[in-house]
Design an enzyme around this catalytic site. Sequence first.
Site, PDB file in Angstrom:
ATOM      1  N   LYS A  22       0.830  -1.210   0.000  1.00 27.42           N
ATOM      2  CA  LYS A  22       0.000   0.000   0.000  1.00 27.42           C
ATOM      3  C   LYS A  22       0.866   1.262   0.000  1.00 27.42           C
ATOM      4  CE  LYS A  22      -1.546   2.143   3.608  1.00 27.42           C
ATOM      5  NZ  LYS A  22      -1.374   3.466   4.247  1.00 27.42           N
ATOM      6  N   ASN A  23       1.843   1.305   0.884  1.00 22.42           N
ATOM      7  CA  ASN A  23       2.623   2.537   0.986  1.00 22.42           C
ATOM      8  C   ASN A  23       3.590   2.716  -0.185  1.00 22.42           C
ATOM      9  OD1 ASN A  23       1.220   3.394   3.180  1.00 22.42           O
ATOM     10  ND2 ASN A  23       2.731   2.721   4.695  1.00 22.42           N
ATOM     11  N   CYS A 117      -4.079   8.907   8.989  1.00 22.88           N
ATOM     12  CA  CYS A 117      -4.322   8.407  10.342  1.00 22.88           C
ATOM     13  C   CYS A 117      -3.866   9.444  11.369  1.00 22.88           C
ATOM     14  CB  CYS A 117      -3.564   7.106  10.563  1.00 22.88           C
ATOM     15  SG  CYS A 117      -4.194   5.749   9.560  1.00 22.88           S
ATOM     16  N   ARG A 122       1.449  15.536  12.727  1.00 24.02           N
ATOM     17  CA  ARG A 122       2.276  14.895  11.688  1.00 24.02           C
ATOM     18  C   ARG A 122       2.710  15.978  10.694  1.00 24.02           C
ATOM     19  NH1 ARG A 122      -0.631   9.531   9.541  1.00 24.02           N
ATOM     20  NH2 ARG A 122       1.405   9.147   8.619  1.00 24.02           N
ATOM     21  N   ASP A 308       4.082   0.493  12.005  1.00 24.82           N
ATOM     22  CA  ASP A 308       2.800   0.050  11.437  1.00 24.82           C
ATOM     23  C   ASP A 308       2.426  -1.365  11.865  1.00 24.82           C
ATOM     24  OD1 ASP A 308       2.646   2.489  10.242  1.00 24.82           O
ATOM     25  OD2 ASP A 308       3.263   1.812   8.257  1.00 24.82           O
ATOM     26  N   ARG A 400      -8.860   0.964   4.062  1.00 31.11           N
ATOM     27  CA  ARG A 400      -7.893   1.880   3.442  1.00 31.11           C
ATOM     28  C   ARG A 400      -6.626   1.120   3.062  1.00 31.11           C
ATOM     29  NH1 ARG A 400      -6.270   6.933   6.835  1.00 31.11           N
ATOM     30  NH2 ARG A 400      -4.808   6.852   5.119  1.00 31.11           N
TER      31      ARG A 400
HETATM   32  N1  EPU Z   1       8.078  13.954  10.712  1.00 32.08           N
HETATM   33  C1  EPU Z   1       8.284  15.297  10.951  1.00 32.08           C
HETATM   34  N2  EPU Z   1       8.342  16.137   9.884  1.00 32.08           N
HETATM   35  C2  EPU Z   1       8.206  15.701   8.608  1.00 32.08           C
HETATM   36  C3  EPU Z   1       7.989  14.335   8.367  1.00 32.08           C
HETATM   37  C4  EPU Z   1       7.937  13.477   9.448  1.00 32.08           C
HETATM   38  O1  EPU Z   1       8.412  15.730  12.096  1.00 32.08           O
HETATM   39  O2  EPU Z   1       8.280  16.516   7.690  1.00 32.08           O
HETATM   40  C5  EPU Z   1       8.002  13.020  11.851  1.00 32.08           C
HETATM   41  C6  EPU Z   1       6.600  12.417  11.980  1.00 32.08           C
HETATM   42  O3  EPU Z   1       5.730  13.234  12.706  1.00 32.08           O
HETATM   43  C7  EPU Z   1       6.892  11.101  12.652  1.00 32.08           C
HETATM   44  C8  EPU Z   1       8.246  10.708  12.074  1.00 32.08           C
HETATM   45  O4  EPU Z   1       8.841  11.925  11.591  1.00 32.08           O
HETATM   46  O5  EPU Z   1       7.031  11.295  14.023  1.00 32.08           O
HETATM   47  C9  EPU Z   1       8.186   9.694  10.950  1.00 32.08           C
HETATM   48  O6  EPU Z   1       7.276  10.073   9.943  1.00 32.08           O
HETATM   49  P1  EPU Z   1       7.425   9.596   8.432  1.00 32.08           P
HETATM   50  O7  EPU Z   1       7.610  10.807   7.601  1.00 32.08           O
HETATM   51  O8  EPU Z   1       8.450   8.517   8.334  1.00 32.08           O
HETATM   52  O9  EPU Z   1       5.996   8.982   8.154  1.00 32.08           O
HETATM   53  P2  EPU Z   1       4.971   9.322   7.047  1.00 32.08           P
HETATM   54  O10 EPU Z   1       5.675   9.535   5.741  1.00 32.08           O
HETATM   55  O11 EPU Z   1       4.053  10.376   7.493  1.00 32.08           O
HETATM   56  C10 EPU Z   1       4.707   6.830   6.304  1.00 32.08           C
HETATM   57  C11 EPU Z   1       3.545   5.892   6.153  1.00 32.08           C
HETATM   58  C12 EPU Z   1       2.988   5.527   7.501  1.00 32.08           C
HETATM   59  C13 EPU Z   1       4.090   4.940   8.365  1.00 32.08           C
HETATM   60  C14 EPU Z   1       5.317   5.871   8.414  1.00 32.08           C
HETATM   61  C15 EPU Z   1       6.500   5.284   9.155  1.00 32.08           C
HETATM   62  C16 EPU Z   1       2.589   6.485   4.008  1.00 32.08           C
HETATM   63  C17 EPU Z   1       1.494   7.128   3.273  1.00 32.08           C
HETATM   64  N3  EPU Z   1       2.523   6.528   5.348  1.00 32.08           N
HETATM   65  O12 EPU Z   1       4.173   7.995   6.956  1.00 32.08           O
HETATM   66  O13 EPU Z   1       2.017   4.524   7.250  1.00 32.08           O
HETATM   67  O14 EPU Z   1       3.618   4.771   9.678  1.00 32.08           O
HETATM   68  O15 EPU Z   1       5.725   6.211   7.076  1.00 32.08           O
HETATM   69  O16 EPU Z   1       6.903   4.088   8.582  1.00 32.08           O
HETATM   70  O17 EPU Z   1       3.483   5.918   3.427  1.00 32.08           O
HETATM   71  C18 EPU Z   1       0.195   3.122   7.764  1.00 32.08           C
HETATM   72  O18 EPU Z   1       0.382   2.555   6.679  1.00 32.08           O
HETATM   73  O19 EPU Z   1      -0.578   2.669   8.660  1.00 32.08           O
HETATM   74  C19 EPU Z   1       0.905   4.371   8.040  1.00 32.08           C
HETATM   75  C20 EPU Z   1       0.538   5.211   8.983  1.00 32.08           C
END
Ligand code: EPU
Length: 435
Positions: A22-23, A117, A122, A308, A400
Amino acid sequence: MKKYVIRGGKPLEGEVRISGGKNAAVAIIPATLLVNGVCIVENVPAVNDVILLTKIMSELGAKVSFLDKTTLRVDATEIHTCSAVSELVRKMRASYYLIGVLLGRFGKACVGLPGGCDFGVRPIDYHIRGFEALGSTVTIEHGIVNAVAENGLKGASMSLDFPSVGATINIMMAAVLAEGTTIIENAGKEPHIVDIANFLNAMGAEIRGAGTDTIKIKGVKELHGGRYEIIPDQIEAGTYMVMAAAVGGRIKVSNVIPKHLESISAKLEEIGVTVEEDDDFIVVSREPGTVMNKVNVKTLPYPGFPTDMQPQMSTLLCLAKGTSIVTEGIYEHRFRYVDELRRMGAKMDVDGRVCVITGIEKFSGASVCACDLRAGVSLVIAGLCADGMTEITNVHLIERGYEDIIEKLKGLGASIGVVDDEENLSQQVSGTTAG
Ligand code: EPU
């Protein structure tokens, strides 16, 4: 309102085939907007987030169609707007990738801030700093991100404060068509980051080092069309592995890359579950009734234990003997589902990012509500193990990210069904079967 109804206690047996990631899909689909041509993407999971994204892509002018259930054709030759501000954009996290790809190809993007989520704040500040380093100006007003690169994007070196999955992918995508070379240090190493780099390289990009903490992107003039197959979903696979461990039984989880599942397999073995690996499948077994050991888990960026999988693993640990400690290393608030599990008998105490879990004999069936995708599937796990019936509401959140979850679980022998309204529900509950 759609609900899942589960009658717990039936061991799982048989084979489940894992869908595409998915991601990975929710990044590769926007990445097709970088391509001046036709992309055929195979092994696309049939989940709600993907459908939502294809609708957003169509609104931008891309010609998007499914050739079959899991094969997507995207022709992004003619895009008529760089503005994605509809309600749909706010419904998912991955819409942030539209900023990187529109900025990368057209030098401008106007995109609503993403939803997704709710695990607390975030932010997308790392993404924005990356786009700025590449020479664009980014402003946020009225919930909309405006990014402009008057003179086109220029390659740059940068280091992320944290190896963010989304920021790594977004900056990588923006840099693919930039002038010169971009270097991202302290990059994320997740398997889907590598998958997106492989997709882009298959379309003519020059990315090296994905999967390590330094990614080097040499800008090219244009990407061409092509065909690409998405990797299997590591988290879907891990979820079924945990289900089999929790309920007991023996299942073959097929179409997986075992290397991507190492941290999950290792924890399951520590708990006392048998995990046998082969080239592209894993067999997970546990004799129902055998004791599971307490373990401690801390979520970390890949190759650490994935956040996750935290709710699913915590649910499993509710049934282990003794006290386990789970520490959430990625998100501030990812224990919101605990209240729902407590309704089913769980003994879990949360203090900030730490959850102390005291083992119980059994969950008891209850009416519960999914608060996000992985939290929702954890309630399914608890329901499958519970005494009596469990009803889960808000299941659109589970859909989702989990393709055909009901059919897949029925294929493993679970007693689970879907009801769409109150009347059907009362019939299901008063009857002896959950479908
Ligand atoms: N963070 C920041 N600033 C940023 C980006 C991230 O402070 O600009 C922080 C976040 O708040 C968090 C940490 O860094 O505390 C990690 O966030 P990351 O950017 O790695 O996560 P994401 O890109 O928002 C993706 C997945 C999530 C998964 C995370 C971690 C997608 C669409 N989402 O989120 O997937 O938990 O990476 O592996 O790819 C799920 O599939 O259930 C899901 C939530």
